[in-house]
Design an enzyme around this catalytic site. Structure first.
Site, PDB file in Angstrom:
ATOM      1  N   GLY A  66      -0.932   7.888   1.099  1.00  0.00           N
ATOM      2  CA  GLY A  66      -1.081   7.975   2.548  1.00  0.00           C
ATOM      3  C   GLY A  66       0.143   7.588   3.336  1.00  0.00           C
ATOM      4  O   GLY A  66       1.288   7.907   2.976  1.00  0.00           O
ATOM      5  N   SER A  91      -4.393  -0.486  14.279  1.00  0.00           N
ATOM      6  CA  SER A  91      -5.183   0.736  14.378  1.00  0.00           C
ATOM      7  C   SER A  91      -5.786   0.842  15.764  1.00  0.00           C
ATOM      8  O   SER A  91      -5.976  -0.165  16.467  1.00  0.00           O
ATOM      9  CB  SER A  91      -6.315   0.690  13.331  1.00  0.00           C
ATOM     10  OG  SER A  91      -7.305   1.660  13.593  1.00  0.00           O
ATOM     11  N   TYR A 116     -14.119  -4.037  10.750  1.00  0.00           N
ATOM     12  CA  TYR A 116     -12.804  -3.387  10.710  1.00  0.00           C
ATOM     13  C   TYR A 116     -12.062  -3.657  12.009  1.00  0.00           C
ATOM     14  O   TYR A 116     -10.866  -3.990  11.996  1.00  0.00           O
ATOM     15  CB  TYR A 116     -12.970  -1.890  10.497  1.00  0.00           C
ATOM     16  CG  TYR A 116     -11.664  -1.123  10.480  1.00  0.00           C
ATOM     17  CD1 TYR A 116     -10.761  -1.282   9.437  1.00  0.00           C
ATOM     18  CD2 TYR A 116     -11.335  -0.239  11.511  1.00  0.00           C
ATOM     19  CE1 TYR A 116      -9.554  -0.580   9.409  1.00  0.00           C
ATOM     20  CE2 TYR A 116     -10.134   0.467  11.486  1.00  0.00           C
ATOM     21  CZ  TYR A 116      -9.249   0.287  10.436  1.00  0.00           C
ATOM     22  OH  TYR A 116      -8.052   0.987  10.417  1.00  0.00           O
ATOM     23  N   GLY A 168       1.550   4.702   3.808  1.00  0.00           N
ATOM     24  CA  GLY A 168       2.479   3.831   3.096  1.00  0.00           C
ATOM     25  C   GLY A 168       3.424   4.596   2.199  1.00  0.00           C
ATOM     26  O   GLY A 168       4.618   4.289   2.124  1.00  0.00           O
ATOM     27  N   GLY A 178       0.811  -1.217   0.000  1.00  0.00           N
ATOM     28  CA  GLY A 178       0.000   0.000   0.000  1.00  0.00           C
ATOM     29  C   GLY A 178       0.836   1.255   0.000  1.00  0.00           C
ATOM     30  O   GLY A 178       0.499   2.237   0.667  1.00  0.00           O
TER      31      GLY A 178
END
Length: 311
Positions: A31, A156, A182, A33, A27
């Site tokens: 962002g 997260s 999530y 990454g 990724g």
């Protein structure tokens, strides 16, 4: 240790020289990454941008080269929502690189409408956890002999939000809750990291450690799936809740490069509620440390992906 050393904030300037190191970042086209990859490139690493969209990946690569003309960076197609793509990418990486120093499992999706991957997994669990589980297992032999090598997996704050591993319905076929789904995927990232570290530590010849990080509240494309009802509030509170992706990348970068990092640690921002700030060691939820759940999830993940680890 001096008071200054104790209180000084860790920043990108503290990243050691990375010359000669091979880094794979999933990724990496946008962002957190992207900024993770960009800062490692700037420190001399050879960085592989492992991305789903090659057009976006090429654009990211061009931006890096423009900003850092000496950049040593390549592109690898990787769709974590397809085990066929994961296997193809792993085969290519193994064929190209006899050694990998850092694998940074950064890519992810958040709060998506109900969707399934190419293999029939719930999209968030399949992408955020199972795709990275498979990729790590398939390339781990390229890290194991490398002194100082690390697997860094990005979790997260969502691992605490209505999160549990629903072994009776991992794919949310009965009732879908995108926030809880999530949370399950991000909790799985931590359970995976801790179980991987325990297995690595039990192997006397392994030179690899497993570490986790989270970016706090970062203003990235992940927020595009916020429920419409909370978007106005999120926009209003953005200066308090969200920091730049450059700052959001710092916990990952510290976990990946700080010589003092130990296996099984978890890094996040040092500010209020870990939303913003400079990276430090933080704690994760009690259930993320449940060894029975770690082992059970590992076994289920091997079964679902067909990937067995060489440890």
């Amino acid at each position: 240790m001096t008071l200054n050393a104790q209180t000084r904030k860790w920043s990108g300037a503290d990243i050691p020289d990375q010359s000669g190191r091979v880094v794979v970042v999933t990724g990496a086209n946008t962002g957190i990454g992207y900024y993770t990859a960009c800062m490692l490139v700037d420190r001399g690493a050879h960085v592989v941008l492992a991305v789903r969209d090659l057009a976006k990946g090429n654009a990211a690569l061009a931006r890096m080269v423009a900003a850092c003309p000496h950049a040593d960076v390549t592109l690898q197609e990787l769709d974590l929502s397809s085990l066929d793509s994961v296997r193809a990418a792993a085969d290519r990486l193994r064929a190209t690189y006899p050694r990998i120093d850092l694998l940074i499992n950064n890519a992810g999706v958040m709060w998506t409408p109900k969707q399934v991957t190419a293999d029939g997994f719930e999209m968030q669990f399949g992408t955020n956890h199972l795709g990275h589980f498979a990729l790590t297992g398939l390339v781990l032999d390229r890290l194991l002999p490398v002194r100082g090598s690390r697997v860094v997996t990005v979790s997260s704050l969502g691992h605490r939000l209505r999160a549990a591993i629903h072994f009776d319905d991992l794919q949310w076929e009965r009732r879908y809750d995108r926030v809880a789904a999530y949370g399950q995927s991000k909790l799985a990232n931590l359970l995976f990291t801790y179980e991987l570290q325990r297995r690595l530590a039990a192997r006397s010849d392994a030179k690899t450690i497993a570490v986790a990080a989270h970016p706090g509240g970062s203003n990235t494309e992940l927020t595009r799936n916020l429920p419409a009802v909370i978007r106005p509030a999120a926009k209003l509170l953005s200066p308090l809740l969200f920091q730049s992706p450059e700052m959001g990348a710092l916990p990952t970068l510290r976990a990946a490069t700080d010589p003092a990092v130990e296996g099984g640690q978890y890094y996040g921002p040092d500010g209020f509620a870990e939303q913003r700030g400079h990276p430090k060691v933080v704690t994760s939820s009690a259930q993320s440390h449940n060894e029975d759940v770690q082992r059970r999830l590992w076994a289920v993940s091997e079964e679902l992906t067909g990937v067995s680890y060489p440890i």
